[in-house]
Design a protein around this motif. Structure first.
Motif, short mmCIF file in Angstrom:
data_model
loop_
_atom_site.label_atom_id
_atom_site.label_comp_id
_atom_site.label_asym_id
_atom_site.label_seq_id
_atom_site.Cartn_x
_atom_site.Cartn_y
_atom_site.Cartn_z
N GLN A 19 -6.46 2.80 -6.36
CA GLN A 19 -5.80 2.53 -7.65
C GLN A 19 -5.08 1.20 -7.53
OE1 GLN A 19 -3.52 5.70 -9.45
NE2 GLN A 19 -2.02 4.23 -10.24
N VAL A 20 -5.43 0.25 -8.38
CA VAL A 20 -4.83 -1.08 -8.34
C VAL A 20 -3.64 -1.12 -9.29
CG1 VAL A 20 -5.20 -3.55 -8.75
CG2 VAL A 20 -7.03 -2.14 -7.77
N GLU A 21 -2.50 -1.54 -8.75
CA GLU A 21 -1.30 -1.77 -9.55
C GLU A 21 -1.02 -3.27 -9.49
OE1 GLU A 21 1.67 0.77 -7.82
OE2 GLU A 21 0.59 2.59 -8.35
N THR A 22 -0.64 -3.85 -10.63
CA THR A 22 -0.46 -5.31 -10.68
C THR A 22 1.00 -5.75 -10.72
OG1 THR A 22 -0.71 -5.26 -13.08
CG2 THR A 22 -2.69 -5.68 -11.76
N ASP A 23 1.89 -4.89 -11.14
CA ASP A 23 3.30 -5.28 -11.27
C ASP A 23 4.10 -4.67 -10.12
OD1 ASP A 23 5.83 -6.01 -12.00
OD2 ASP A 23 5.81 -4.98 -13.95
N THR B 187 -7.64 8.19 -0.80
CA THR B 187 -7.09 7.69 -2.05
C THR B 187 -5.82 6.92 -1.70
OG1 THR B 187 -5.76 9.68 -2.47
CG2 THR B 187 -7.94 9.60 -3.47
N CYS B 188 -5.55 5.86 -2.46
CA CYS B 188 -4.30 5.14 -2.26
C CYS B 188 -4.06 4.20 -3.43
CB CYS B 188 -4.29 4.37 -0.95
SG CYS B 188 -5.27 2.89 -0.94
N HIS B 189 -2.83 3.73 -3.53
CA HIS B 189 -2.44 2.72 -4.51
C HIS B 189 -2.28 1.41 -3.75
CE1 HIS B 189 -0.41 5.83 -7.40
NE2 HIS B 189 -1.49 6.32 -6.81
N ILE B 190 -2.87 0.35 -4.27
CA ILE B 190 -2.66 -0.98 -3.69
C ILE B 190 -2.08 -1.88 -4.77
CG2 ILE B 190 -4.41 -0.83 -1.86
CD1 ILE B 190 -6.37 -2.29 -3.65
N VAL B 191 -1.06 -2.63 -4.41
CA VAL B 191 -0.42 -3.54 -5.36
C VAL B 191 -1.02 -4.93 -5.15
CG1 VAL B 191 1.76 -4.56 -6.13
CG2 VAL B 191 1.71 -2.17 -5.34
N ILE B 192 -1.61 -5.47 -6.25
CA ILE B 192 -2.19 -6.82 -6.24
C ILE B 192 -1.60 -7.56 -7.45
CG2 ILE B 192 -4.31 -8.18 -6.30
CD1 ILE B 192 -5.80 -5.76 -5.20
N PRO B 193 -0.50 -8.32 -7.24
CA PRO B 193 0.17 -8.99 -8.36
C PRO B 193 -0.73 -9.96 -9.14
CG PRO B 193 1.57 -9.01 -6.42
CD PRO B 193 0.22 -8.51 -5.99
N ALA B 194 -1.75 -10.52 -8.51
CA ALA B 194 -2.62 -11.48 -9.19
C ALA B 194 -3.52 -10.82 -10.23
CB ALA B 194 -3.47 -12.22 -8.16
N GLY B 195 -3.55 -9.51 -10.23
CA GLY B 195 -4.36 -8.80 -11.22
C GLY B 195 -5.56 -8.09 -10.62
N GLN B 196 -6.26 -7.40 -11.47
CA GLN B 196 -7.44 -6.64 -11.07
C GLN B 196 -8.45 -7.58 -10.39
OE1 GLN B 196 -9.79 -4.48 -9.97
NE2 GLN B 196 -9.01 -2.99 -11.43
N VAL C 171 0.87 -1.18 0.00
CA VAL C 171 0.00 0.00 0.00
C VAL C 171 0.91 1.22 0.00
CG1 VAL C 171 -1.72 1.31 1.31
CG2 VAL C 171 -1.82 -1.18 1.28
N HIS C 172 0.65 2.14 -0.91
CA HIS C 172 1.42 3.39 -0.90
C HIS C 172 0.55 4.55 -1.41
CE1 HIS C 172 2.38 1.51 -4.85
NE2 HIS C 172 2.19 2.74 -5.30
N ASP C 173 1.10 5.75 -1.28
CA ASP C 173 0.41 6.98 -1.67
C ASP C 173 -0.96 7.07 -0.99
OD1 ASP C 173 0.25 9.43 -2.92
OD2 ASP C 173 -0.67 8.60 -4.73
N LEU C 174 -1.00 6.76 0.31
CA LEU C 174 -2.24 6.78 1.08
C LEU C 174 -2.50 8.20 1.58
CD1 LEU C 174 -4.59 5.40 2.64
CD2 LEU C 174 -2.94 4.95 4.47
#
Length: 154
Positions: free
Chosen positions: A137-141, A103-112, A87-90
């Motif tokens: 905001q979902v980031e996958t990589d 608002t925040c970015h969450i990283v989910i490598p398995a995809g959307q 989790v970043h940019d929270l």
């Protein structure tokens, strides 16, 4: 001319009372004093009653996290969500005195994960933390560097 033993400040007071008496606002000097005392009590009541609103408005203008919301607990919840590795940019801020946004970015490598997953997170944030408007905001990589990833950047 001030009388003997009377300060210059006190010598102005009779002139104020005389002016109020001439205008018909007070019938006696003691009535003018009572009116001034009532006015001061009224002012104190207004300041006392609006202090919380002033404090909240100042915090809102500074985009501070609203009182009663622990950003560490919010981050902890998001980090424990299924599939989230980072989790970043929270950011958590008041939109008004009654609404809070996140608002925040969450990283989910398995995809959307899909809309139902994101709606579930938004619902929990509203129920548990009182955050009515969540944008995730979902980031996958996880290897692609987000310029906003370090918390000290923003």
């Amino acid at each position: 001319m001030p009388e003997m033993g009377q300060t210059e400040k006190n010598s102005v007071r009779p002139n104020v009372f005389r002016f109020a008496l001439e205008l018909g606002h007070c019938s006696t000097q003691s009535a003018c004093l009572n009116g001034a005392s009532a006015l001061n009590r009224c002012r104190a009541t207004i300041v006392w009653g609006t202090w919380g609103l002033l404090r909240d408005s100042m915090a809102m203008s500074l985009s501070a996290v609203p009182a009663g919301i622990d950003p560490g607990a919010v981050r902890g919840y998001l980090e424990k969500c299924k599939g989230v590795t980072q989790v970043h940019d929270l950011h958590i801020w008041p939109m008004s005195t009654t609404e809070v946004a996140l608002t925040c970015h969450i990283v989910i490598p398995a995809g959307q994960p899909g809309d139902a997953y994101l709606m579930g997170i938004a619902h929990y944030l509203k129920e548990k933390f009182g955050i009515q408007h969540a944008t995730l905001q979902v980031e996958t990589d996880p290897s692609s560097a987000c310029a906003l990833a370090p918390d000290h950047v923003v």
